[in-house]
Design an enzyme around this catalytic site. Structure first.
Site, short mmCIF file in Angstrom:
data_model
loop_
_atom_site.label_atom_id
_atom_site.label_comp_id
_atom_site.label_asym_id
_atom_site.label_seq_id
_atom_site.Cartn_x
_atom_site.Cartn_y
_atom_site.Cartn_z
CG ASP A 48 -1.94 1.06 1.27
OD1 ASP A 48 -2.38 1.47 0.18
OD2 ASP A 48 -2.35 1.46 2.38
CG HIS A 75 -4.86 8.45 3.87
ND1 HIS A 75 -4.23 9.14 2.86
CD2 HIS A 75 -5.20 7.26 3.34
CE1 HIS A 75 -4.18 8.39 1.77
NE2 HIS A 75 -4.77 7.25 2.03
N GLY A 76 -6.49 8.59 8.01
CA GLY A 76 -6.44 8.89 9.44
C GLY A 76 -7.82 9.07 10.05
CG HIS A 104 -6.43 4.79 -0.95
ND1 HIS A 104 -5.15 4.53 -0.51
CD2 HIS A 104 -6.57 4.08 -2.09
CE1 HIS A 104 -4.55 3.70 -1.35
NE2 HIS A 104 -5.40 3.42 -2.32
N GLY A 105 -8.82 5.86 2.47
CA GLY A 105 -9.31 6.71 3.55
C GLY A 105 -10.73 6.40 3.96
CB SER A 150 -10.86 4.16 8.87
OG SER A 150 -10.20 2.95 8.61
CG ASN A 196 -7.15 0.60 0.33
OD1 ASN A 196 -7.61 -0.27 -0.40
ND2 ASN A 196 -5.97 1.15 0.12
CB ALA A 226 -5.28 1.68 7.44
CB THR A 227 -7.52 4.82 10.78
OG1 THR A 227 -6.55 5.52 10.00
CG2 THR A 227 -7.67 5.49 12.13
#
Length: 285
Positions: free
Chosen positions: A82, A180-181, A208-209, A211, A230, A232-233
């Site tokens: 990633d 993101h985050g 993306h981003g 979460s 995607n 992640a967080t």
């Protein structure tokens, strides 16, 4: 089964109007928890690592863990780099055995992004490994990279068409308003941009981003053309929640497997929900 590439996964998702979940894994417990959710929901899954995560152990460690997971699995498992931060990093991932790679040239100029992406996509094609690229700006801060704020967050559909044609990338991450985050305001996906880019290009689109983005917005984006989503967080948050809750109740515990098991349980439950939502979009039509 052995590790597979993301090519068939994403083409099947594109044809079936659903999306494949891609989950960032930070350690062995994340890998095991994500696999458990994939098995329970009978879903193909992409496990992915960022350059920042790789720095904690190395590409070979994560390859070994996810390869072992895939060999135990009854569902397809792919291992994805990633936000690959340069040509050399992507080549290292290819050589290690990663079955999918992203080259992130989104911080470069349009022409430089094309040149960088094409160089990686050409190498991936020769090795039979699909290559994701990014065009546009996903806000926030990904991994150790620079924060993206105050720029136009949307990918231009005409530029997307030219970019895909000139680079040969096999999937495209697009800027549609996500970040993101951790979100500091209500997230919003600009669905008209998703539709316009879907109509302009023929490769699978990536979000993306995600979460913290409401499920209904994600489902709408999948209906409009997103094929890979995607996360992640929120996996990091889930694991930490379970781990810390166990330690708060058992402060004398010195066996790390016990709080880690609670962290794994939180991730598995979260990923099951995300996978079920992504799988159900096409079936609902």
């Amino acid at each position: 089964m052995a590790l597979v590439t993301t090519e068939k996964m994403l083409k099947d998702a594109q044809a079936g109007h659903y999306a494949v979940g891609a989950f960032n894994v930070e350690n062995l417990e994340f890998v095991m928890a994500v696999l458990a959710a994939a098995e329970e929901t009978k879903s193909p899954v992409i496990m992915q690592t960022t350059p920042g995560t790789i720095k904690t152990a190395g590409l070979d460690y994560f390859y070994g863990m996810v390869k072992a997971a895939a060999e135990r699995a009854s569902v397809p498992v792919a291992l994805h780099l990633d936000h690959g931060d340069g040509y050399d990093r992507c080549m290292q991932a290819f050589r290690t055995g990663y079955t999918s790679v992203m080259i992130d040239g989104s911080h470069e100029s349009f022409e430089d992004n094309i040149a960088l992406t094409k160089s990686v996509a050409d190498a991936g094609r020769a090795m039979g490994v699909p290559v994701e690229a990014e065009l546009g700006k996903v806000g926030g801060k990904e991994d150790d990279g620079p924060a993206v704020e105050g720029e136009n967050p949307y990918t231009d559909p005409a530029e997307a068409k030219e970019f895909v044609e000139r680079t040969g990338c096999t999937s495209l991450a697009i800027g549609v308003g996500t970040s993101h985050g951790v979100y500091t305001s209500d997230p919003h996906i600009e669905q008209s941009v998703v539709k316009a880019i879907r109509d302009a290009v023929d490769v699978p689109l990536v979000l993306h981003g995600t979460s913290g983005v409401p499920d209904e917005q994600v489902a709408e984006a999948v209906k409009n053309g997103i094929c890979k989503v995607n996360y992640a967080t929120e996996l990091r948050q889930a694991y930490t929640k379970g781990f810390m809750a166990y330690m708060a109740e058992n402060p004398a515990c010195f066996d790390p497997k016990k709080p880690a098991k609670e962290g794994m349980r939180e991730i598995t439950e979260l990923v099951k929900i995300r996978m079920t939502n992504l799988n159900s979009v096409g079936k609902a039509e």
